[in-house]
Design a protein around this motif. Structure first.
Motif, short mmCIF file in Angstrom:
data_model
loop_
_atom_site.label_atom_id
_atom_site.label_comp_id
_atom_site.label_asym_id
_atom_site.label_seq_id
_atom_site.Cartn_x
_atom_site.Cartn_y
_atom_site.Cartn_z
N LEU A 174 0.64 -1.17 -0.16
CA LEU A 174 0.06 0.00 -0.09
C LEU A 174 0.92 1.31 0.08
CD1 LEU A 174 -2.97 -1.23 2.67
CD2 LEU A 174 -2.92 -1.02 0.08
N GLY A 175 2.24 1.37 -0.20
CA GLY A 175 3.11 2.37 -0.34
C GLY A 175 3.58 2.94 0.81
N GLU A 176 3.52 2.02 1.91
CA GLU A 176 4.13 2.48 3.37
C GLU A 176 5.54 2.01 3.42
OE1 GLU A 176 3.55 4.53 5.39
OE2 GLU A 176 1.60 4.80 5.76
N ASP A 177 6.34 2.24 2.27
CA ASP A 177 7.57 1.70 2.55
C ASP A 177 8.69 2.34 3.52
OD1 ASP A 177 7.50 4.05 0.71
OD2 ASP A 177 9.16 3.35 -0.41
N ARG A 178 8.34 3.69 3.83
CA ARG A 178 9.20 4.33 4.97
C ARG A 178 8.72 4.11 6.30
NH1 ARG A 178 10.02 10.19 2.69
NH2 ARG A 178 11.99 10.01 3.74
N LEU A 179 7.65 3.69 6.77
CA LEU A 179 7.26 3.51 7.86
C LEU A 179 7.84 2.28 8.68
CD1 LEU A 179 5.11 4.06 10.29
CD2 LEU A 179 3.39 2.47 9.15
N ILE A 180 8.19 1.18 8.15
CA ILE A 180 8.67 -0.08 8.94
C ILE A 180 10.02 0.39 9.37
CG2 ILE A 180 9.42 -2.26 8.53
CD1 ILE A 180 6.89 -2.80 6.97
N PRO A 181 11.00 0.72 8.18
CA PRO A 181 12.17 1.24 8.85
C PRO A 181 12.35 2.21 9.70
CG PRO A 181 12.08 1.31 6.36
CD PRO A 181 10.88 1.04 6.93
N SER A 182 11.45 3.24 9.79
CA SER A 182 11.44 4.53 10.68
C SER A 182 11.02 3.79 12.10
CB SER A 182 10.38 5.40 10.08
OG SER A 182 10.83 5.94 8.85
N LEU A 183 9.87 2.91 12.03
CA LEU A 183 9.47 2.43 13.16
C LEU A 183 10.85 1.44 13.84
CD1 LEU A 183 6.13 1.41 14.11
CD2 LEU A 183 7.79 -0.01 14.70
N GLN A 184 11.41 0.78 13.15
CA GLN A 184 12.45 -0.07 13.75
C GLN A 184 13.47 0.76 14.29
OE1 GLN A 184 13.13 -2.41 9.84
NE2 GLN A 184 11.94 -3.94 10.87
N MET A 185 14.01 2.16 13.55
CA MET A 185 14.85 2.86 14.13
C MET A 185 14.61 3.55 15.41
SD MET A 185 17.96 4.06 13.96
CE MET A 185 18.60 3.38 12.48
N PHE A 186 13.22 4.07 15.48
CA PHE A 186 12.57 4.56 16.45
C PHE A 186 12.85 3.74 17.78
CE2 PHE A 186 8.82 5.19 19.20
CZ PHE A 186 9.06 6.70 19.54
N CYS A 187 12.21 2.44 17.46
CA CYS A 187 12.38 1.35 18.75
C CYS A 187 13.86 1.03 18.86
CB CYS A 187 11.65 0.16 18.20
SG CYS A 187 9.93 0.31 17.96
N HIS A 188 14.82 0.95 17.91
CA HIS A 188 16.23 0.64 18.23
C HIS A 188 16.63 1.89 19.28
CE1 HIS A 188 20.40 -0.59 17.83
NE2 HIS A 188 20.75 0.54 17.42
N ARG A 189 16.49 2.94 18.98
CA ARG A 189 16.93 4.16 19.76
C ARG A 189 16.66 4.28 21.04
NH1 ARG A 189 17.09 8.64 14.68
NH2 ARG A 189 18.74 7.97 13.71
N ARG A 190 15.18 3.46 21.28
CA ARG A 190 14.75 3.86 22.79
C ARG A 190 14.60 2.13 23.38
NH1 ARG A 190 13.05 7.36 19.40
NH2 ARG A 190 12.50 9.30 19.84
N HIS A 191 15.32 1.30 22.66
CA HIS A 191 15.41 0.08 23.39
C HIS A 191 14.13 -0.44 23.55
CE1 HIS A 191 19.79 0.86 24.07
NE2 HIS A 191 19.25 2.03 24.72
N LEU A 192 13.43 -0.47 22.53
CA LEU A 192 12.08 -1.11 22.26
C LEU A 192 11.99 -2.20 21.36
CD1 LEU A 192 9.94 1.98 22.22
CD2 LEU A 192 10.04 0.61 24.16
#
Length: 179
Positions: A116-134
């Protein structure tokens, strides 16, 4: 002949007869599931579908077997809003996922987001979680492969063998098909 014993009703609220009724109900559901899977694999083999097509079909049509927690919502044909084009740039990927894709929880897969075109959401969420130890895996929707693996893990050995046989026949049919 075995004697029917009653379970302590104050502890469980069930007699052995009630357990027999529940068992019979579950057995009938299992028979419906086996018939459904047999039909899916047969029709897929006749249509020349790939293994991925079959797995997607099983996941998309599991409501036939009457699973109790199936949402009545269907995925849209286009994304309601893209993460890259969100109005509030201060919104985190987790907040965006919950706000935009929350209503589709239970039927949404990672592959759907990408389709559906959300190709930037998954990497952004993974980086967000990585930075916050989630744990990003706990927040992101599952992949189709993960869901299929969960379903297959519950199969009996006979069902697993039937699926392997079907896969083997499909790979042979593709190899023998004229190019």
């Amino acid at each position: 002949m075995t004697e029917k014993t009653e379970l302590p009703e104050e502890e469980y609220g069930l007699t052995e007869t009630a357990l027999d009724i529940m068992h019979n109900h579950l057995v009938s559901k299992l028979e419906v599931l086996r018939a459904f899977l047999t039909t899916v694999f047969s029709e897929a083999a006749e249509a020349g579908l790939t293994k991925q097509d079959v797995m997607s079909a099983i996941l998309r049509h599991h409501d036939i077997i009457g699973e109790p927690n199936i949402p009545s919502v269907e995925l849209p044909d286009t994304a309601p809003e893209l993460y890259a084009e969100r109005a509030n740039k201060a919104e985190t990927p987790v907040e965006f996922l919950a706000r935009v894709w929350g209503p589709f929880e239970g039927i949404l897969h990672r592959e759907d987001l990408i389709r559906l075109g959300e190709d930037r959401l998954i990497p952004s969420l993974q980086m967000f979680c990585h930075r916050r130890h989630l744990d990003a895996e706990a927040i992101l929707p599952p992949s189709i492969k993960t869901k299929v693996d969960e379903i297959v893990a519950a199969w009996t050995p006979e069902e697993k063998l039937a699926a392997e046989l079907w896969t083997y026949r499909q790979s042979n049919a593709r190899r023998r098909a004229p190019k």
